[in-house]
Design a protein around this motif. Structure first.
Motif, short mmCIF file in Angstrom:
data_model
loop_
_atom_site.label_atom_id
_atom_site.label_comp_id
_atom_site.label_asym_id
_atom_site.label_seq_id
_atom_site.Cartn_x
_atom_site.Cartn_y
_atom_site.Cartn_z
N PRO A 80 0.82 -1.22 0.00
CA PRO A 80 0.00 0.00 0.00
C PRO A 80 0.85 1.26 0.00
CG PRO A 80 -0.83 -1.58 1.60
CD PRO A 80 0.50 -2.11 1.12
N ILE A 81 0.45 2.25 -0.80
CA ILE A 81 1.12 3.56 -0.86
C ILE A 81 0.10 4.63 -0.52
CG2 ILE A 81 2.33 5.22 -2.33
CD1 ILE A 81 3.33 2.90 -4.00
N PRO A 82 0.31 5.40 0.54
CA PRO A 82 -0.64 6.48 0.88
C PRO A 82 -0.79 7.46 -0.27
CG PRO A 82 0.92 6.11 2.67
CD PRO A 82 1.41 5.31 1.50
N LYS A 83 -2.00 7.99 -0.41
CA LYS A 83 -2.29 8.91 -1.52
C LYS A 83 -1.35 10.10 -1.51
CE LYS A 83 -5.03 9.56 -5.05
NZ LYS A 83 -5.13 8.59 -6.16
N GLU A 84 -1.06 10.64 -0.30
CA GLU A 84 -0.21 11.83 -0.21
C GLU A 84 1.24 11.53 -0.56
OE1 GLU A 84 -0.69 10.01 3.92
OE2 GLU A 84 -1.98 10.54 2.21
N GLU A 143 2.17 9.54 -3.13
CA GLU A 143 2.34 9.21 -4.55
C GLU A 143 3.12 10.28 -5.30
OE1 GLU A 143 -1.35 8.30 -6.40
OE2 GLU A 143 -1.82 6.62 -5.05
N LYS A 144 2.90 11.57 -4.96
CA LYS A 144 3.60 12.65 -5.65
C LYS A 144 5.07 12.74 -5.26
CE LYS A 144 -0.51 15.54 -6.27
NZ LYS A 144 -1.12 16.86 -6.02
N TYR A 169 0.39 5.85 -10.94
CA TYR A 169 -0.98 5.89 -10.43
C TYR A 169 -1.31 4.54 -9.82
CZ TYR A 169 -2.37 3.55 -14.81
OH TYR A 169 -2.49 2.67 -15.86
N SER A 170 -2.30 4.55 -8.93
CA SER A 170 -2.67 3.33 -8.23
C SER A 170 -4.19 3.21 -8.20
CB SER A 170 -2.13 3.38 -6.79
OG SER A 170 -2.49 2.20 -6.09
N ARG A 171 -4.66 1.97 -8.46
CA ARG A 171 -6.10 1.70 -8.42
C ARG A 171 -6.34 0.38 -7.70
NH1 ARG A 171 -7.27 3.05 -14.82
NH2 ARG A 171 -6.97 5.32 -14.70
N SER A 172 -6.99 0.49 -6.56
CA SER A 172 -7.36 -0.70 -5.76
C SER A 172 -6.15 -1.57 -5.44
CB SER A 172 -8.42 -1.52 -6.51
OG SER A 172 -9.56 -0.73 -6.78
N HIS A 204 -0.60 -1.06 -8.66
CA HIS A 204 0.23 0.10 -8.95
C HIS A 204 0.75 0.05 -10.39
CE1 HIS A 204 -0.14 0.55 -4.76
NE2 HIS A 204 0.89 -0.18 -4.38
#
Length: 356
Positions: free
Chosen positions: A289-293, A295-296, A337-340, A343
């Motif tokens: 898992p990669i936290p949304k914050e 990703e950048k 980008y990541s979806r469910s 990655h």
């Protein structure tokens, strides 16, 4: 005092001086023209030259008073509107002197004119400077951590050997060798990143076939994938690319190393296809898992999602930074980008027509 306070700023003083000059010139020309015209008409009907002189003197005084009053009113009106117009510019001027101390987006963005456009651009620059400043500070902390661990180990073992706490044997030498390798590997990564960022690495372009290039870049990871029982799925559209094969190999290797290291699924999918003027390469898998914050920040120097920076769970956090710099040198873009929990790292290479 109010007038002095109003013209304290340099830009206001310049506008007031310009206003006085232009308004004074216009009033002088108009006043002189009106005076001469009125005197000429009066002379036609005056009973004597004395009356004409008195009229000239009287109208001159009246026009001077009217002109002075008009000039003062013009200055006050001009000051009012100049303050309205120039206040945002003054704010921009004052704030740019302390860009490194400002918060994000410190400039007024409610304006819709050219000043508002300048403010928006300055806000973008300020946010970038703020991000780079934070990134630099974090990089120094991370670099210190990466250096401290092997150096502490080396110092401890060398002192132990010197004081007789440790007996020189194969195990001790292996530990010392491992720590030296870590330091050398870190220095090599930093040097590689610096060479790409400074332009010291030359891009040697020639025509290559996309499928073969990707296949050879992924092949070194096959043994590790077999150990982890990871299936490799390749869906590559054949294309002839004008590209640096070694640079492409380095990009794919750094991304694939990251993908395999943090993989928790059973397959890695590699895709390549032409899209408009670019060849798009993507590497997808089910990863940790990669936290949304976060990703950048994946492509920032020394960034790792796992904050403890445990050597067993990750590298130095430079591989993706190197990949990003190489892709930019090749004229492409890179992203994630990541979806469910699935990655995808992707990057593009511009397609050039043969013969061009």
């Amino acid at each position: 005092m109010w007038l002095i306070n109003q013209i304290r700023e340099k830009m206001i003083r310049k506008w007031v001086a310009l206003n006085i000059g232009v308004t004074g010139l216009v009033i002088g020309i108009i006043g002189f023209s009106v005076k001469e015209l009125a005197c000429r008409k009066f002379n036609e009907y005056a009973s004597s030259s004395l009356h004409a002189q008195q009229f000239r003197k009287s109208i001159g005084e009246d026009l001077f008073d009217a002109g002075l009053l008009t000039l003062i009113l013009a200055i006050l009106i001009h000051l009012f509107f100049a303050k309205k117009i120039l206040n945002p510019l003054n704010q921009l001027s004052h704030t740019t002197k302390e860009l490194d101390k400002t918060k994000d987006s410190p400039f007024p963005t409610h304006l819709k004119d050219e000043i508002g456009q300048i403010a928006n651009k300055l806000n973008e620059i300020t946010n970038q400077v703020s991000h780079l400043h934070k990134q630099k500070n974090q990089m120094m902390v991370d670099l210190g951590h990466e250096l401290r661990t092997p150096l502490t180990t080396l110092t401890g073992y060398l002192e132990g050997l010197e004081e007789g706490v440790f007996v020189p044997n194969e195990q001790v030498y292996s530990i010392l060798k491992k720590e030296c390798f870590q330091l050398t590997h870190l220095v090599n990564k930093i040097q590689e990143l610096h060479q790409w960022e400074s332009g010291r690495k030359n891009i040697d372009r020639y025509w290559i076939e996309s499928g073969k290039a990707l296949q050879s870049s992924i092949e070194p990871f096959q043994t590790e994938m077999n150990k982890r029982d990871i299936e490799r799925v390749i869906q590559v559209e054949s294309a002839t690319l004008y590209c640096d094969s070694n640079a492409l190999h380095t990009v794919v290797s750094h991304i694939f190393d990251n993908v395999v290291r943090y993989n928790i699924g059973k397959k890695v999918i590699v895709k390549g296809k032409s899209y408009r003027d670019n060849y798009v390469i993507s590497i997808s898998n089910q990863g940790m898992p990669i936290p949304k914050e976060a990703e950048k920040q994946l492509f920032d120097h020394f960034f790792r999602v796992e904050n403890s920076r445990n050597r067993e769970t990750g590298g130095f956090g430079l591989g993706l930074s190197i990949a990003k710099e190489i892709v930019h040198q090749l004229g492409g873009e890179i992203g994630f980008y990541s979806r469910s929990g699935f990655h995808t790292f992707w990057f593009t290479i511009p397609i050039e027509k043969e013969g061009h």
